[in-house]
Scaffold this motif. Structure first.
Motif, PDB file in Angstrom:
ATOM      1  N   LEU A   1       0.831  -1.197   0.000  1.00 32.94           N
ATOM      2  CA  LEU A   1       0.000   0.000   0.000  1.00 32.94           C
ATOM      3  C   LEU A   1       0.868   1.250   0.000  1.00 32.94           C
ATOM      4  CD1 LEU A   1      -2.632   1.526   0.206  1.00 32.94           C
ATOM      5  CD2 LEU A   1      -2.701   1.020   2.658  1.00 32.94           C
ATOM      6  N   ALA A   2       1.908   1.264   0.821  1.00 34.15           N
ATOM      7  CA  ALA A   2       2.814   2.421   0.868  1.00 34.15           C
ATOM      8  C   ALA A   2       3.441   2.684  -0.495  1.00 34.15           C
ATOM      9  CB  ALA A   2       3.901   2.188   1.916  1.00 34.15           C
ATOM     10  N   ALA A   3       3.866   1.624  -1.163  1.00 36.12           N
ATOM     11  CA  ALA A   3       4.500   1.774  -2.474  1.00 36.12           C
ATOM     12  C   ALA A   3       3.526   2.386  -3.482  1.00 36.12           C
ATOM     13  CB  ALA A   3       4.998   0.422  -2.974  1.00 36.12           C
ATOM     14  N   LEU A   4       2.279   1.913  -3.490  1.00 36.92           N
ATOM     15  CA  LEU A   4       1.287   2.442  -4.432  1.00 36.92           C
ATOM     16  C   LEU A   4       0.965   3.900  -4.132  1.00 36.92           C
ATOM     17  CD1 LEU A   4      -1.168  -0.578  -4.742  1.00 36.92           C
ATOM     18  CD2 LEU A   4       0.421   0.249  -6.483  1.00 36.92           C
ATOM     19  N   LEU A   5       0.902   4.263  -2.861  1.00 33.39           N
ATOM     20  CA  LEU A   5       0.622   5.648  -2.505  1.00 33.39           C
ATOM     21  C   LEU A   5       1.780   6.562  -2.904  1.00 33.39           C
ATOM     22  CD1 LEU A   5      -1.103   5.211   0.980  1.00 33.39           C
ATOM     23  CD2 LEU A   5      -2.168   5.573  -1.253  1.00 33.39           C
ATOM     24  N   LEU A   6       3.000   6.086  -2.744  1.00 37.15           N
ATOM     25  CA  LEU A   6       4.157   6.849  -3.223  1.00 37.15           C
ATOM     26  C   LEU A   6       4.050   7.078  -4.730  1.00 37.15           C
ATOM     27  CD1 LEU A   6       6.971   5.103  -1.148  1.00 37.15           C
ATOM     28  CD2 LEU A   6       6.488   7.556  -1.098  1.00 37.15           C
ATOM     29  N   MET A   7       3.706   6.026  -5.469  1.00 40.95           N
ATOM     30  CA  MET A   7       3.546   6.146  -6.916  1.00 40.95           C
ATOM     31  C   MET A   7       2.417   7.114  -7.271  1.00 40.95           C
ATOM     32  SD  MET A   7       3.903   2.138  -8.041  1.00 40.95           S
ATOM     33  CE  MET A   7       5.038   1.063  -7.162  1.00 40.95           C
ATOM     34  N   GLU A   8       1.308   7.048  -6.515  1.00 34.98           N
ATOM     35  CA  GLU A   8       0.178   7.939  -6.754  1.00 34.98           C
ATOM     36  C   GLU A   8       0.568   9.401  -6.545  1.00 34.98           C
ATOM     37  OE1 GLU A   8      -3.770   7.186  -7.321  1.00 34.98           O
ATOM     38  OE2 GLU A   8      -2.180   6.444  -8.616  1.00 34.98           O
ATOM     39  N   CYS A   9       1.559   9.635  -5.700  1.00 41.68           N
ATOM     40  CA  CYS A   9       2.051  11.001  -5.461  1.00 41.68           C
ATOM     41  C   CYS A   9       3.100  11.424  -6.487  1.00 41.68           C
ATOM     42  CB  CYS A   9       2.636  11.106  -4.054  1.00 41.68           C
ATOM     43  SG  CYS A   9       1.398  11.058  -2.734  1.00 41.68           S
ATOM     44  N   GLY A  10       3.360  10.564  -7.463  1.00 44.36           N
ATOM     45  CA  GLY A  10       4.311  10.899  -8.513  1.00 44.36           C
ATOM     46  C   GLY A  10       5.750  10.557  -8.197  1.00 44.36           C
ATOM     47  N   PHE A  11       5.977   9.807  -7.109  1.00 40.58           N
ATOM     48  CA  PHE A  11       7.350   9.451  -6.738  1.00 40.58           C
ATOM     49  C   PHE A  11       7.875   8.338  -7.648  1.00 40.58           C
ATOM     50  CE2 PHE A  11      10.315   6.774  -4.298  1.00 40.58           C
ATOM     51  CZ  PHE A  11      11.285   7.721  -4.001  1.00 40.58           C
ATOM     52  N   THR A  12       9.065   8.546  -8.189  1.00 40.17           N
ATOM     53  CA  THR A  12       9.706   7.543  -9.042  1.00 40.17           C
ATOM     54  C   THR A  12      11.100   7.153  -8.560  1.00 40.17           C
ATOM     55  OG1 THR A  12      10.541   9.274 -10.524  1.00 40.17           O
ATOM     56  CG2 THR A  12       8.409   8.270 -11.094  1.00 40.17           C
ATOM     57  N   GLY A  13      11.544   7.730  -7.447  1.00 39.59           N
ATOM     58  CA  GLY A  13      12.841   7.351  -6.886  1.00 39.59           C
ATOM     59  C   GLY A  13      13.901   8.421  -6.957  1.00 39.59           C
ATOM     60  N   GLY A  14      13.610   9.537  -7.624  1.00 36.71           N
ATOM     61  CA  GLY A  14      14.649  10.533  -7.832  1.00 36.71           C
ATOM     62  C   GLY A  14      14.563  11.774  -6.976  1.00 36.71           C
ATOM     63  N   GLU A  15      13.776  11.746  -5.915  1.00 39.01           N
ATOM     64  CA  GLU A  15      13.618  12.926  -5.056  1.00 39.01           C
ATOM     65  C   GLU A  15      13.549  12.489  -3.601  1.00 39.01           C
ATOM     66  OE1 GLU A  15       9.834  14.792  -5.803  1.00 39.01           O
ATOM     67  OE2 GLU A  15       8.806  12.860  -5.913  1.00 39.01           O
ATOM     68  N   PRO A  16      13.906  13.389  -2.673  1.00 37.50           N
ATOM     69  CA  PRO A  16      13.835  13.026  -1.254  1.00 37.50           C
ATOM     70  C   PRO A  16      12.394  12.868  -0.780  1.00 37.50           C
ATOM     71  CG  PRO A  16      14.388  15.338  -1.495  1.00 37.50           C
ATOM     72  CD  PRO A  16      14.444  14.747  -2.872  1.00 37.50           C
ATOM     73  N   VAL A  17      12.224  12.072   0.267  1.00 38.12           N
ATOM     74  CA  VAL A  17      10.915  11.854   0.877  1.00 38.12           C
ATOM     75  C   VAL A  17      11.044  12.086   2.376  1.00 38.12           C
ATOM     76  CG1 VAL A  17       9.173  10.111   1.447  1.00 38.12           C
ATOM     77  CG2 VAL A  17      10.089  10.247  -0.867  1.00 38.12           C
ATOM     78  N   VAL A  18      10.056  12.762   2.937  1.00 40.47           N
ATOM     79  CA  VAL A  18       9.987  12.979   4.383  1.00 40.47           C
ATOM     80  C   VAL A  18       8.655  12.432   4.892  1.00 40.47           C
ATOM     81  CG1 VAL A  18       9.720  14.722   6.200  1.00 40.47           C
ATOM     82  CG2 VAL A  18      11.491  15.005   4.461  1.00 40.47           C
ATOM     83  N   ASP A  19       8.711  11.640   5.960  1.00 41.02           N
ATOM     84  CA  ASP A  19       7.507  11.175   6.646  1.00 41.02           C
ATOM     85  C   ASP A  19       7.581  11.682   8.085  1.00 41.02           C
ATOM     86  OD1 ASP A  19       5.390   9.949   7.864  1.00 41.02           O
ATOM     87  OD2 ASP A  19       5.883   7.915   7.221  1.00 41.02           O
ATOM     88  N   PRO A  20       6.769  12.691   8.440  1.00 38.68           N
ATOM     89  CA  PRO A  20       6.842  13.279   9.782  1.00 38.68           C
ATOM     90  C   PRO A  20       6.272  12.389  10.888  1.00 38.68           C
ATOM     91  CG  PRO A  20       5.819  14.785   8.189  1.00 38.68           C
ATOM     92  CD  PRO A  20       5.833  13.426   7.576  1.00 38.68           C
ATOM     93  N   MET A  21       5.515  11.347  10.510  1.00 40.55           N
ATOM     94  CA  MET A  21       4.951  10.405  11.484  1.00 40.55           C
ATOM     95  C   MET A  21       5.248   8.997  10.987  1.00 40.55           C
ATOM     96  SD  MET A  21       1.262  12.185  12.234  1.00 40.55           S
ATOM     97  CE  MET A  21       1.146  13.910  12.713  1.00 40.55           C
ATOM     98  N   CYS A  22       6.508   8.605  11.033  1.00 40.63           N
ATOM     99  CA  CYS A  22       6.977   7.456  10.256  1.00 40.63           C
ATOM    100  C   CYS A  22       6.624   6.093  10.825  1.00 40.63           C
ATOM    101  CB  CYS A  22       8.484   7.558  10.034  1.00 40.63           C
ATOM    102  SG  CYS A  22       9.480   7.363  11.531  1.00 40.63           S
ATOM    103  N   GLY A  23       6.209   6.019  12.114  1.00 39.57           N
ATOM    104  CA  GLY A  23       5.875   4.706  12.677  1.00 39.57           C
ATOM    105  C   GLY A  23       7.042   3.747  12.551  1.00 39.57           C
TER     106      GLY A  23
END
Length: 380
Positions: A180-202
């Motif tokens: 699910l996390a991977a699909l949501l990243l893709m839905e946000c346009g993430f392809t691997g070439g930019e930084p990602v921040v998760d402020p509530m990372c669990g």
């Protein structure tokens, strides 16, 4: 009527199960990975190919939860007919006599309506045909779906659900599943070439998935699959496929950041990242939302799965959290995009961020939620 089963020269119909609502995202991933005839259908995506494509789907696709192969279908109106058809079914083409099997049956809109009785007929047929042990603990599972008097037989080639990558042991109370996390990243346009921040990372799922995607690591590299116990399995070809999927010089200058106010979550995330082999490009720190600072360098994606307002009264209690989150991002993350998962339009609105009208609806932990997305935030 004869049983409808694919011939050896015909491509297999492969079903990639996923989270309802995210079928289109998985279809795009399957297409990008070169799978043929990828078509979205309720609950998943169908593709076609041979057994090597089945193995590759389990190994490479991040968004699927299971890979099923359709073995055949036949029409049945009563249990005696099911018994006859099941005994004539070519189980020996797929199943090995020395590997235990379990049978899972669902009946809908059919004259056969008793799942357990139908399962017993199929179990007896498999046992009579091959002498196979039937066990509820078996890793190999035959799935029969009887819908509108048509029985479709499939085999689950994955075994354990595919979000279990095999290198994550520590999870928090309400973990975000990896697929699910991977699909949501893709839905946000993430392809691997930019930084990602998760402020509530669990337990670090978004951050670790993003880092693996950036490195081109295959999600199934650390685990076993049910297809390895099928008669169709070729161990040598599989080892070659796995070896060819390893990128010897996989590197990335991009970094991925996880924050959480819970020190236990940070400990879990760090341990999970180490097991996944992405410690060198991830960083986890104990930090509250008010302390959140933008990492140096280029802008990227902030993705968050905050607490939901699941019960009456929760929305009011959470409004201040969402408001603080939105204010912090608006003030400090100019140029970054935001992806937010929540079940409440009111809470999304409380952030003060300008989300687009197009949301992605799906279910998380049995709760209907949506992914809200922004364009790059303006600089304050």
């Amino acid at each position: 009527m004869t049983t409808d089963t694919p011939t050896k020269s015909e491509p297999l119909e492969i079903f990639l199960a996923t989270v309802p609502g995210l079928e289109t995202a998985l279809q795009r991933e399957a297409h990008s990975k070169g799978f043929k005839n990828a078509k979205s259908t309720p609950g998943g995506v169908t593709v076609t190919g041979g057994w090597p494509e089945v193995w590759r789907a389990n190994l490479e696709l991040r968004g699927t939860s299971k890979v099923l192969v359709r073995l055949g279908s036949f029409r049945v109106q009563h249990l005696a007919k099911l018994d006859k058809r099941a005994r004539a079914f070519p189980w020996g083409e797929t199943l090995s006599a020395d590997v235990p099997v379990r049978v899972d049956v669902t009946c809908k809109k059919s004259r056969i309506y008793h799942d357990k009785a139908a399962a017993e007929r199929i179990e007896k047929a498999i046992r009579a045909s091959l002498g196979v042990e039937i066990s509820t603990e078996a890793n190999v599972c035959i799935k029969a779906r009887i819908f509108d008097d048509m029985c479709t037989i499939s085999v689950d080639t994955s075994g354990e659900l595919l979000h279990k990558r095999g290198h994550k042991e520590a999870v928090n109370k309400a973990p975000m599943r990896e697929n699910l996390a991977a699909l949501l990243l893709m839905e946000c346009g993430f392809t691997g070439g930019e930084p990602v921040v998760d402020p509530m990372c669990g337990s670090g799922t978004f951050v670790i998935e993003a880092a693996e995607m950036a490195l081109g690591l295959t999600p199934g590299r650390s685990r076993d699959f049910a297809f390895e116990q099928l008669k169709t399995f070729d161990a040598k070809a599989w080892q070659t496929m796995k070896a060819n999927s390893i990128l010897d010089d996989a590197t990335s200058d991009v970094r991925f950041f996880g924050f959480d106010r819970d020190s236990g979550a940070i400990k879990m995330s760090t341990a999970n990242a180490e097991r996944a082999g992405v410690m060198g490009m991830t960083a986890f720190s104990r930090q509250s939302i008010s302390e959140l600072a933008c990492p140096e360098g280029e802008a990227g994606l902030v993705i968050i799965n905050p607490p939901y307002g699941a019960r009456i009264g929760d929305v009011k209690k959470l409004t201040s959290l969402y408001s603080s989150l939105g204010a912090t991002l608006a003030a400090r993350f100019g140029g970054w995009r935001v992806g937010l998962v929540t079940n409440s339009r009111e809470l999304a609105k409380a952030t003060g961020l300008r989300f687009g009208k197009n949301t992605t609806a799906f279910s998380h932990g049995g709760i209907p939620v949506k992914l809200y997305k922004t364009q790059p935030l303006p600089f304050s």
